[in-house]
Design a protein around this motif. Structure first.
Motif, mmCIF file in Angstrom:
data_model
loop_
_atom_site.group_PDB
_atom_site.id
_atom_site.type_symbol
_atom_site.label_atom_id
_atom_site.label_comp_id
_atom_site.label_asym_id
_atom_site.label_seq_id
_atom_site.Cartn_x
_atom_site.Cartn_y
_atom_site.Cartn_z
ATOM 1 N N VAL A 148 0.812 -1.202 0.000
ATOM 2 C CA VAL A 148 0.000 0.000 0.000
ATOM 3 C C VAL A 148 0.855 1.267 0.000
ATOM 4 O O VAL A 148 0.583 2.216 -0.744
ATOM 5 N N GLU A 149 1.929 1.307 0.809
ATOM 6 C CA GLU A 149 2.779 2.497 0.851
ATOM 7 C C GLU A 149 3.515 2.702 -0.476
ATOM 8 O O GLU A 149 3.634 3.821 -0.967
ATOM 9 N N MET A 150 4.005 1.603 -1.047
ATOM 10 C CA MET A 150 4.778 1.714 -2.288
ATOM 11 C C MET A 150 3.905 2.099 -3.469
ATOM 12 O O MET A 150 4.339 2.808 -4.369
ATOM 13 N N VAL A 151 2.660 1.620 -3.461
ATOM 14 C CA VAL A 151 1.722 2.016 -4.518
ATOM 15 C C VAL A 151 1.472 3.524 -4.441
ATOM 16 O O VAL A 151 1.439 4.224 -5.455
ATOM 17 N N GLU A 152 1.294 4.030 -3.212
ATOM 18 C CA GLU A 152 1.049 5.463 -3.026
ATOM 19 C C GLU A 152 2.257 6.300 -3.453
ATOM 20 O O GLU A 152 2.123 7.365 -4.055
ATOM 21 N N GLU A 153 3.463 5.826 -3.156
ATOM 22 C CA GLU A 153 4.678 6.569 -3.488
ATOM 23 C C GLU A 153 5.033 6.444 -4.964
ATOM 24 O O GLU A 153 5.584 7.383 -5.554
ATOM 25 N N GLY A 154 4.701 5.278 -5.557
ATOM 26 C CA GLY A 154 4.961 5.059 -6.972
ATOM 27 C C GLY A 154 6.400 5.353 -7.349
ATOM 28 O O GLY A 154 7.339 4.893 -6.702
ATOM 29 N N TYR A 155 6.570 6.179 -8.386
ATOM 30 C CA TYR A 155 7.907 6.549 -8.862
ATOM 31 C C TYR A 155 8.141 8.050 -8.646
ATOM 32 O O TYR A 155 8.921 8.688 -9.353
ATOM 33 N N ASP A 156 7.444 8.610 -7.656
ATOM 34 C CA ASP A 156 7.544 10.034 -7.343
ATOM 35 C C ASP A 156 8.900 10.322 -6.694
ATOM 36 O O ASP A 156 9.179 9.861 -5.581
ATOM 37 N N LEU A 157 9.718 11.082 -7.365
ATOM 38 C CA LEU A 157 11.063 11.358 -6.885
ATOM 39 C C LEU A 157 11.075 12.143 -5.582
ATOM 40 O O LEU A 157 12.055 12.111 -4.834
ATOM 41 N N GLU A 158 10.006 12.856 -5.293
ATOM 42 C CA GLU A 158 9.938 13.629 -4.058
ATOM 43 C C GLU A 158 9.560 12.758 -2.861
ATOM 44 O O GLU A 158 9.784 13.130 -1.716
ATOM 45 N N LYS A 159 8.954 11.593 -3.137
ATOM 46 C CA LYS A 159 8.525 10.704 -2.058
ATOM 47 C C LYS A 159 9.473 9.527 -1.848
ATOM 48 O O LYS A 159 9.515 8.949 -0.759
ATOM 49 N N VAL A 160 10.189 9.148 -2.896
ATOM 50 C CA VAL A 160 11.028 7.952 -2.843
ATOM 51 C C VAL A 160 12.502 8.338 -2.758
ATOM 52 O O VAL A 160 13.018 9.049 -3.625
ATOM 53 N N ASN A 161 13.165 7.850 -1.724
ATOM 54 C CA ASN A 161 14.595 8.110 -1.566
ATOM 55 C C ASN A 161 15.457 6.983 -2.134
ATOM 56 O O ASN A 161 16.668 7.122 -2.259
ATOM 57 N N PRO A 180 16.886 4.278 -5.025
ATOM 58 C CA PRO A 180 17.205 4.405 -6.450
ATOM 59 C C PRO A 180 16.042 3.941 -7.331
ATOM 60 O O PRO A 180 15.475 2.870 -7.106
ATOM 61 N N LEU A 181 15.663 4.760 -8.317
ATOM 62 C CA LEU A 181 14.567 4.454 -9.232
ATOM 63 C C LEU A 181 15.097 4.342 -10.659
ATOM 64 O O LEU A 181 15.982 5.102 -11.067
ATOM 65 N N TYR A 182 14.539 3.400 -11.410
ATOM 66 C CA TYR A 182 14.949 3.177 -12.791
ATOM 67 C C TYR A 182 13.714 2.976 -13.663
ATOM 68 O O TYR A 182 12.671 2.520 -13.182
ATOM 69 N N PHE A 183 13.842 3.306 -14.963
ATOM 70 C CA PHE A 183 12.752 3.083 -15.908
ATOM 71 C C PHE A 183 13.245 2.150 -17.009
ATOM 72 O O PHE A 183 14.449 2.040 -17.269
ATOM 73 N N ILE A 184 12.310 1.481 -17.671
ATOM 74 C CA ILE A 184 12.674 0.550 -18.727
ATOM 75 C C ILE A 184 13.164 1.337 -19.948
ATOM 76 O O ILE A 184 12.495 2.254 -20.421
ATOM 77 N N ASP A 185 14.334 1.000 -20.416
ATOM 78 C CA ASP A 185 14.985 1.728 -21.506
ATOM 79 C C ASP A 185 15.156 0.769 -22.688
ATOM 80 O O ASP A 185 16.152 0.059 -22.803
ATOM 81 N N THR A 210 15.854 15.283 -14.174
ATOM 82 C CA THR A 210 16.141 15.807 -15.513
ATOM 83 C C THR A 210 15.334 15.110 -16.593
ATOM 84 O O THR A 210 14.799 15.753 -17.511
ATOM 85 N N ASN A 211 15.204 13.778 -16.489
ATOM 86 C CA ASN A 211 14.502 13.038 -17.553
ATOM 87 C C ASN A 211 13.085 12.613 -17.176
ATOM 88 O O ASN A 211 12.398 11.964 -17.952
ATOM 89 N N TYR A 212 12.653 12.980 -15.963
ATOM 90 C CA TYR A 212 11.366 12.512 -15.433
ATOM 91 C C TYR A 212 10.199 12.788 -16.384
ATOM 92 O O TYR A 212 9.459 11.874 -16.762
ATOM 93 N N VAL A 251 10.387 10.879 -19.696
ATOM 94 C CA VAL A 251 10.091 9.447 -19.559
ATOM 95 C C VAL A 251 8.580 9.217 -19.507
ATOM 96 O O VAL A 251 8.047 8.337 -20.177
ATOM 97 N N LEU A 252 7.878 10.034 -18.741
ATOM 98 C CA LEU A 252 6.433 9.843 -18.599
ATOM 99 C C LEU A 252 5.683 10.157 -19.886
ATOM 100 O O LEU A 252 4.627 9.578 -20.150
ATOM 101 N N SER A 253 6.210 11.057 -20.677
ATOM 102 C CA SER A 253 5.527 11.405 -21.928
ATOM 103 C C SER A 253 5.921 10.484 -23.077
ATOM 104 O O SER A 253 5.312 10.497 -24.134
ATOM 105 N N SER A 254 6.941 9.638 -22.858
ATOM 106 C CA SER A 254 7.368 8.702 -23.894
ATOM 107 C C SER A 254 6.477 7.466 -23.878
ATOM 108 O O SER A 254 5.584 7.340 -23.051
#
Length: 630
Positions: free
Chosen positions: A588-601, A603-608, A620-622, A625-628
């Motif tokens: 539940v906590e991780m779903v709420e935090e998602g990939y929000d850089l302000e909530k998650v301390n 390391p986060l990665y996206f599929i490239d 910089t690329n946030y 990435v979301l608009s791609s």
């Protein structure tokens, strides 16, 4: 084949052919016969217990009279006999009598796995009261809620300064109630608290008249067990006499007997350890080993020291044990059976082989549920089986029937036909687990709203007006009628018009050698329907550095093993997961935090896809990435 087995075959229409011929025609019939045979043992004893009115206290007091000096509990190298536990329970009962509470009133107890938990519970039962088991790990609002919803006029706190401190922190928000504390002298407590130890010391162990318990009603509450708080606040399920009596003979399926020694390390406030481990021990006059809290480090030391023969596991306990360094003593023990639920298929054989477990019995059930099934055939990863033969024999009675129906993950509702009725699944399909409503076993939630209780039922399933209990779990039924867990209905999410099973994705990722564990969930992306996959990953302790090679490996494995829609779009690397006290990963906590850089301390990665890896998600690329198209 025995006469009983032949009778079952005849009664099921298997006439005119030998057992061998039928086995050649339907190869799964041997697993059916084994399952039916062991279930018959348990069901026979359960029936006898009901006929004789062998409640929890009757079973316990039979042992006190028959084997008074036998060790009932082993705790921290001390042995407590049935007679001694009865003496302490009688003292608790006499104290409880002074409270002048109405029959079956709940008393909240917040005690760790120690002998005092058991004799306090039995003492309350002797006084005609019930117990509300409070999770001693809770703090703040969840703890306030759990105590308040029980409506208990008395709270008993176990030994340990942290538990008293947790209550003192919320004292101003609690209703007026008497509070007793174990492990403290009265002079060391605030004036408004009572020393349970000192009062016990001055109380005589005089047995109360059985009239204090009132007349036996099978639906009367024995205790209240709070359902797991993976989402929302804990909810107290009512556990009545019928449910305890049914659970207390279930270990007959593997011939649990008075010579066995069981090991309970999961909390007694949870149904598996309490209903199964404790009460099967009481029913057979066996011995139970308690450990205050689960310790992977000391687990096998305890098993060897106390000659444990049966271990009870739940959730990810086995995975934690596998994380320990290998030892030449891993398989040195007297265990004959591991009984539990939640052993994931990706570690099943590793756990069995490394620790040399002769037999694993996985079961499926729910604290507030009314049905249960189990795997006694040793089928790797299966949680049970349900064939036409079993439906025609063991599960004929509607109150015990367990069925599987088609479910739409998009709407999170069962699929219905043109008449508005549910559709059974066929072998090779995934479906929702439902069971008939055994009114003797189901009592719902204490002081629960009508909405809370109604959520547990489906109506108009096979006929207009009928009612079935829903577990909220999805299973896969294979061609041999073995059952495999797939996901919770809320955990399966929909992405690109396809259903994604979080358990299946997690199984793929955890097979990667450097991955310690994975927790998969769905997150929303602006402008997109459904939920995209995200995986929280823990790396193995000896290999915790995130490298380009590891990221490319995760990408490659997901690319090879998962369909495009199921591949995680985001990764989050964590050192530890938040878990429930049943050792299930919380989401539940991780779903709420998602990939929000302000909530998650973390390391986060996206599929490239361009670079065939997972790349760092940064401020910089946030937006890009979301608009791609990811």
């Amino acid at each position: 084949m025995s006469k009983k087995q032949k009778a079952v075959l005849v009664g099921s229409g298997l006439v005119g052919a030998s057992y061998a011929a039928w086995k050649a025609f339907v190869p799964w019939i041997g697993d059916d016969m084994k399952t039916i045979r062991v279930l018959a043992k348990a069901l026979k004893q359960i029936g006898q217990n009901f006929e004789k009115g062998r409640t929890d206290l009757v079973m316990f007091e039979e042992n006190v009279a028959r084997i008074p000096k036998k060790t009932f509990i082993i705790f921290e190298d001390r042995h407590y006999s049935y007679e001694f536990v009865d003496t302490m329970a009688n003292k608790v009962a006499n104290i409880a009598l002074t409270w002048n509470l109405p029959l079956h009133s709940p008393v909240a107890i917040m005690v760790e796995n120690e002998p005092a938990f058991i004799w306090t519970f039995l003492g309350l039962r002797k006084a005609g009261l019930s117990a509300a088991f409070i999770n001693y790990h809770l703090k703040g609002h969840p703890l306030i809620h759990s105590i308040k919803v029980s409506e208990a006029p008395v709270l008993i706190i176990g030994s340990g300064d942290e538990h008293l401190h947790s209550i003192q922190e919320i004292a101003s928000d609690l209703p007026e109630m008497k509070i007793y504390v174990m492990g403290k002298k009265q002079q060391d407590l605030p004036a408004e608290y009572f020393s349970m130890d000192e009062i016990l010391h001055h109380t005589l162990p005089v047995p109360l008249s059985k009239l204090c318990r009132g007349e036996l009603n099978m639906r009367d509450p024995v205790c209240y067990i709070y359902t797991s708080g993976t989402t929302g606040l804990p909810k107290p399920a009512i556990i009545n006499h019928s449910k305890i009596m049914a659970a207390s003979s279930f270990w007959r399926v593997f011939d649990y007997n008075e010579n066995d020694i069981a090991y309970a390390v999961t909390p007694l406030y949870h149904s598996a350890s309490f209903s199964m481990c404790l009460f099967n021990t009481i029913e057979r006059g066996a011995t139970i080993v308690l450990r205050r809290k689960f310790s992977a480090r000391h687990y096998w030391e305890d098993v060897r020291r106390y000659n444990v023969t049966v271990i009870q596991y739940i959730g990810e306990l086995c995975r934690y044990l596998l994380r320990r360094p290998k030892s030449d003593l891993d398989g040195v023990h007297k265990i004959r059976v591991a009984f539990g639920n939640g052993l994931r298929i990706d570690i099943w054989e590793e756990f069995k082989n490394r620790f040399k477990i002769p037999k694993i019995v996985e079961f499926f059930g729910a604290t507030e549920g009314t049905g249960i099934f189990l795997n006694v055939t040793g089928k790797v990863g299966a949680i049970g089986r349900m064939s036409p033969l079993m439906r025609a024999t063991v599960f004929r009675d509607k109150g015990h029937q367990i069925n599987f129906i088609k479910f739409d993950n998009r709407t999170e509702k069962p699929v219905r036909d043109s008449k508005g009725l549910c559709i059974p699944i066929k072998p090779g399909e995934v479906g929702l687990v439902i069971c008939g409503v055994n009114e003797a076993l189901y009592s719902g939630f204490y002081k629960g709203s009508k909405e809370m209780n109604d959520k547990k039922f489906l109506r108009d399933v096979y006929t207009i007006g009928d009612r079935w209990f829903t577990f909220g779990d999805l299973i896969y039924l294979d061609q041999n009628y073995d059952i495999f867990f797939r996901d919770r209905t809320g955990d399966t999410f929909r992405w690109k018009s396809e259903n994604v099973s979080t358990a299946e994705v997690a199984d793929v990722i955890t097979h990667i050698p450097f991955v310690r564990d994975a927790n998969v969930y769905g997150v929303t992306i602006p402008g997109e329907d459904g939920r995209a996959g995200m995986a929280a990953i823990m790396l193995r302790p000896e290999d915790e550095q995130i490298t380009d090679e590891k990221l490319r490996t995760i990408f490659s494995v997901c690319q090879k093993e998962l369909p495009a829609y199921a591949r995680p779009l985001f990764l989050r690397f964590m050192r530890e997961f938040i878990v429930t006290q049943t050792m299930k990963n919380r989401k539940v906590e991780m779903v709420e935090e998602g990939y929000d850089l302000e909530k998650v301390n973390d390391p986060l990665y996206f599929i490239d896809h361009k670079n065939k890896t997972y790349s760092p998600l940064t401020s910089t690329n946030y937006e890009g990435v979301l608009s791609s198209k990811l």
